[in-house]
Scaffold this active site. Structure first.
Site, PDB file in Angstrom:
ATOM      1  N   LYS A 158       0.834  -1.194   0.000  1.00 15.48           N
ATOM      2  CA  LYS A 158       0.000   0.000   0.000  1.00 15.48           C
ATOM      3  C   LYS A 158       0.870   1.246   0.000  1.00 15.48           C
ATOM      4  O   LYS A 158       1.858   1.323   0.736  1.00 15.48           O
ATOM      5  CB  LYS A 158      -0.910   0.028   1.242  1.00 15.48           C
ATOM      6  N   GLY A 164      -8.167   5.642  -2.343  1.00 16.88           N
ATOM      7  CA  GLY A 164      -8.935   5.286  -3.528  1.00 16.88           C
ATOM      8  C   GLY A 164      -8.418   4.070  -4.257  1.00 16.88           C
ATOM      9  O   GLY A 164      -8.660   3.897  -5.449  1.00 16.88           O
ATOM     10  N   GLY A 165      -7.675   3.207  -3.555  1.00 22.14           N
ATOM     11  CA  GLY A 165      -7.175   1.997  -4.191  1.00 22.14           C
ATOM     12  C   GLY A 165      -5.938   2.203  -5.036  1.00 22.14           C
ATOM     13  O   GLY A 165      -5.446   1.256  -5.666  1.00 22.14           O
ATOM     14  N   HIS A 208     -14.987  -5.067   4.630  1.00 27.64           N
ATOM     15  CA  HIS A 208     -14.554  -3.670   4.755  1.00 27.64           C
ATOM     16  C   HIS A 208     -15.717  -2.908   5.390  1.00 27.64           C
ATOM     17  O   HIS A 208     -16.722  -2.622   4.736  1.00 27.64           O
ATOM     18  CB  HIS A 208     -14.230  -3.112   3.371  1.00 27.64           C
ATOM     19  N   HIS A 235      -9.779  -2.424  -5.716  1.00 32.10           N
ATOM     20  CA  HIS A 235      -9.729  -1.797  -4.393  1.00 32.10           C
ATOM     21  C   HIS A 235     -10.616  -0.556  -4.312  1.00 32.10           C
ATOM     22  O   HIS A 235     -10.459   0.259  -3.408  1.00 32.10           O
ATOM     23  CB  HIS A 235      -8.295  -1.432  -3.999  1.00 32.10           C
ATOM     24  N   GLU A 275     -11.859   3.512   8.718  1.00 32.90           N
ATOM     25  CA  GLU A 275     -12.073   2.272   7.981  1.00 32.90           C
ATOM     26  C   GLU A 275     -11.420   1.101   8.709  1.00 32.90           C
ATOM     27  O   GLU A 275     -10.263   1.184   9.128  1.00 32.90           O
ATOM     28  CB  GLU A 275     -11.523   2.404   6.558  1.00 32.90           C
ATOM     29  N   ARG A 292     -12.251  13.440   5.399  1.00 30.00           N
ATOM     30  CA  ARG A 292     -13.121  14.157   4.461  1.00 30.00           C
ATOM     31  C   ARG A 292     -14.482  13.462   4.429  1.00 30.00           C
ATOM     32  O   ARG A 292     -14.694  12.446   5.081  1.00 30.00           O
ATOM     33  CB  ARG A 292     -12.517  14.130   3.058  1.00 30.00           C
TER      34      ARG A 292
END
Length: 673
Positions: A158, A164-165, A208, A235, A275, A292
């Site tokens: 990552k 945003g994947g 998720h 993702h 998340e 955000r």
């Protein structure tokens, strides 16, 4: 309250913010690039200011220019929406320096969560549960691989500055690590100008689940429950729901309190999303915090009855939270499906084009559509290809899911390839209904979900043939002066012969022969249509782009779009796209051997991975191009070599152009034959 709000964004999120601001009596200012000068958000705002050329780096990412515009128009606040500058600490700091309120969290909070690795360290100190992983400073290729080897595969790479994947890759075995790392770093640098990576243990069947939190400037915070966002491709989420299925009150409270603990650890204010990965054993782990508003915030609004944009504006204006935790409750169930211009049958490759038909379902208390486009707009290569968000609500999950599938059958788009049919198959699939869902849902149910190229289109062929006959009859008679002459009928009239025509309809790669004969005249015309030895008695009329048909006594309504000889018919939740083939067209096909080396759309060449004349193996990546925030790899179809590259890294290319010349070895050619 604020007098004038500048929205530093575009598309559906700008439209969404404008609606709330207008209801609150706040004047709005929109920004627009060259590509967006006629966009819906520009028309909806009270004022609109040109911000630059079409590429986002030259327009919506120009922080200092946006500040100057805000000062010029007298805006006392800026809402960044999501994406672009919404999590940019420098931009938030510029707002503060110029006495403009940034509708978002403090600069320090953005900085704390801006790096995934730093965020993990903060959460670890705050006793928020973490996924096992490496978030350290050793960024050497061998060092990162060493940590991955110790962790055990699969692992997830990552980008530390990601979102945003982007800059993410799953690595299933050690032999894939180096290629995956190179691709993740390349994408991270392109998206965030930062290729710092972290490595985490990849949970194979997690969900998720994210928690919506809100904090004010008086030390109070609440969580507005959870959303399940497990259904993703690349993702990136495509269907979200709230509340999460199978959630107990105890687990909800544990995750909510953990999310608030994460927010308070960085002195957070405003809207934020924490998340988590929720494992099958009920354990949950912190992933990241988005500082955000989220794309999927409407499902939370639907189940709580709260306007989260209004909450943002009130907190930014230094008001206390509108409600305390014990005043918040869940009502019913909501789904959000993201409508994208993309091809699910081609690795979800983004698509561009003109929205020749855009007919969403009718909005009601159960159905909501958030969009930033109207019929006739272009889906541009410059921005994310999301067309709209379809949100539905009902008393429980089963009823809400029925609402979703029905609304998807009523969502008609033509001119670009979309994922609507895929979303319908997904939402109506047995595993999704049975809540057999985790983040690998699409991959696990690939055969069930992806559209079948050999789908049975025969039931729609009579509808297609009827449309062609009615349309031809209308066009023919309207172009002639003597409408009562038999030569004006356009129905294959012959003296003493049956009025019969043979049509050929090309659907995909298949050609279908259809026989049509006509009886009656005027408004009483009836067509006998024969498809594959099956007879259909048909009549109908065309009104605007709608076909009202009666076939074997069954009356149906279909929406039709036409582009020269290309037609799309939407009927009863199904769609058939076809060409009307004339016998003497003499169409030719491109050389299939070259098909893989054609640019699928406008984009940029980001990497050339082999040298001309270098021998390569079948499946080896030759070139990587990027378009609409997605990398597309061109691979060798056989053993051989690239004789010539027509472009270099960094070059802009047009969709449809040939990118390289490839020469297969004689052995490969012999093997293929």
């Amino acid at each position: 309250m604020f007098t004038k709000l500048l929205i530093a964004n575009r598309g559906e999120i700008s439209c969404r913010i404008i609606k709330t601001a207008k209801r609150m009596g706040i004047l709005t200012v929109a920004l627009y690039s060259d590509a967006d000068q006629h966009a819906l958000h520009v028309k909806m705002a009270d004022e609109a200011v040109h911000v630059g050329p079409s590429p986002s780096k030259d327009s919506y990412l120009q922080a200092e220019k946006i500040i100057k515009i805000a000062l010029k128009v007298g805006a006392d606040a800026i809402h960044p929406g999501y994406g672009f500058l919404s999590e940019n600490a420098t931009f938030a700091n510029l707002c503060k320096q110029n006495d403009i309120v940034f509708v978002g969290p403090p600069v320090a909070a953005i900085q704390a969560m801006g790096s995934k690795s730093a965020a993990k360290q903060i959460m670890e100190k705050a006793n928020v549960p973490l996924v096992p992983g490496y978030h350290g400073d050793d960024q050497s290729t061998d060092g990162l691989k060493s940590h991955a080897d110790k962790m055990g595969y699969p692992v997830l790479l990552k980008a530390a500055a990601g979102g945003g994947g982007k800059g993410m890759r799953q690595v299933w075995q050690a032999s894939e690590f180096y290629d995956a790392l190179a691709a993740a770093k390349r994408e991270a640098m392109s998206s965030f100008n930062d290729d710092l990576m972290l490595v985490e243990k990849y949970l194979t069947e997690p969900r998720h689940v994210e928690i919506q939190v809100f904090c004010d400037n008086f030390g109070d915070g609440v969580y507005l429950f959870e959303r399940d966002c497990s259904v993703q491709r690349r993702h990136q989420k495509i269907i979200e729901e709230a509340p999460a299925f199978g959630m107990t009150q105890a687990l909800r409270a544990q995750m909510g309190e953990a999310a608030l603990k994460a927010a308070k650890a960085i002195n957070y204010t405003g809207a934020g999303t924490v998340e988590f990965l929720l494992d099958s054993d009920g354990q949950f782990y912190f992933m990241e915090m988005n500082t955000r508003l989220q794309v999927e915030h409407p499902v939370t609004e639907m189940i709580t009855g709260q306007d989260l944009v209004e909450w943002q504006l009130r907190v930014a204006y230094n008001e206390p939270l509108p409600l305390a935790q014990d005043a918040l409750s869940i009502h019913g169930h909501a789904f959000e499906a993201r409508i994208y211009a993309e091809d699910p049958n081609n690795e979800f490759l983004p698509a561009t084009g003109k929205l020749a038909l855009l007919q969403p379902p009718i909005e009601s208390e159960h159905v909501r559509v958030d969009t930033g486009v109207v019929q006739g707009d272009e889906v541009s290569v410059f921005y994310d290809p999301m067309i709209a968000k379809l949100i539905v609500w009902d008393e429980n999950r089963d009823k809400a899911l029925a609402r979703l599938t029905k609304a998807l059958t009523e969502y008609h788009i033509d001119g670009v390839v979309t994922n609507i049919e895929f979303l319908y198959k997904l939402a109506s699939s047995a595993p999704f209904k049975a809540q057999q869902i985790d983040t690998g849902f699409i991959e696990k149910n690939h055969d069930v979900l992806l559209l079948d190229d050999e789908q049975d289109v025969k039931p729609l062929l009579p509808v297609a043939a009827l449309y062609l006959m009615l349309n031809s009859q209308h066009n023919h008679t309207s172009s002639l002066q003597d409408r009562f002459s038999p030569w004006s009928l356009g129905n294959a009239w012959r003296a003493n012969e049956q009025h019969q025509q043979n049509l050929e309809l090309l659907v995909g790669d298949n050609t279908f022969s259809v026989q049509v004969s006509q009886t009656g005249a005027g408004s009483q015309i009836v067509y006998d249509i024969k498809v594959d030895q099956q007879n259909y008695r048909c009549s109908g009329k065309i009104e605007d782009n709608q076909l009202i048909s009666t076939i074997n006594g069954h009356r149906t309504l279909a929406n039709v779009t036409a582009h020269q000889d290309d037609y799309s018919v939407f009927c009863n939740g199904n769609v058939i796209r076809f060409k009307s083939v004339q016998a003497d067209l003499g169409e030719t096909q491109d050389n299939a051997a070259d098909a893989g080396f054609i640019a699928p759309m406008n984009g940029t060449v980001v990497a050339i991975l082999v040298e001309p004349q270098q021998q390569v193996e079948k499946g080896q990546t030759l070139m990587v191009m990027e378009a609409m925030k997605m990398e597309h790899s061109l691979k060798a179809p056989a053993a051989g070599c690239v004789s010539e590259f027509y472009f270099q890294a960094g070059d802009l290319v047009d969709g449809g152009v040939e990118l390289l010349a490839f020469q297969a070895t004689q052995e490969s050619i012999k093997d293929a034959t």
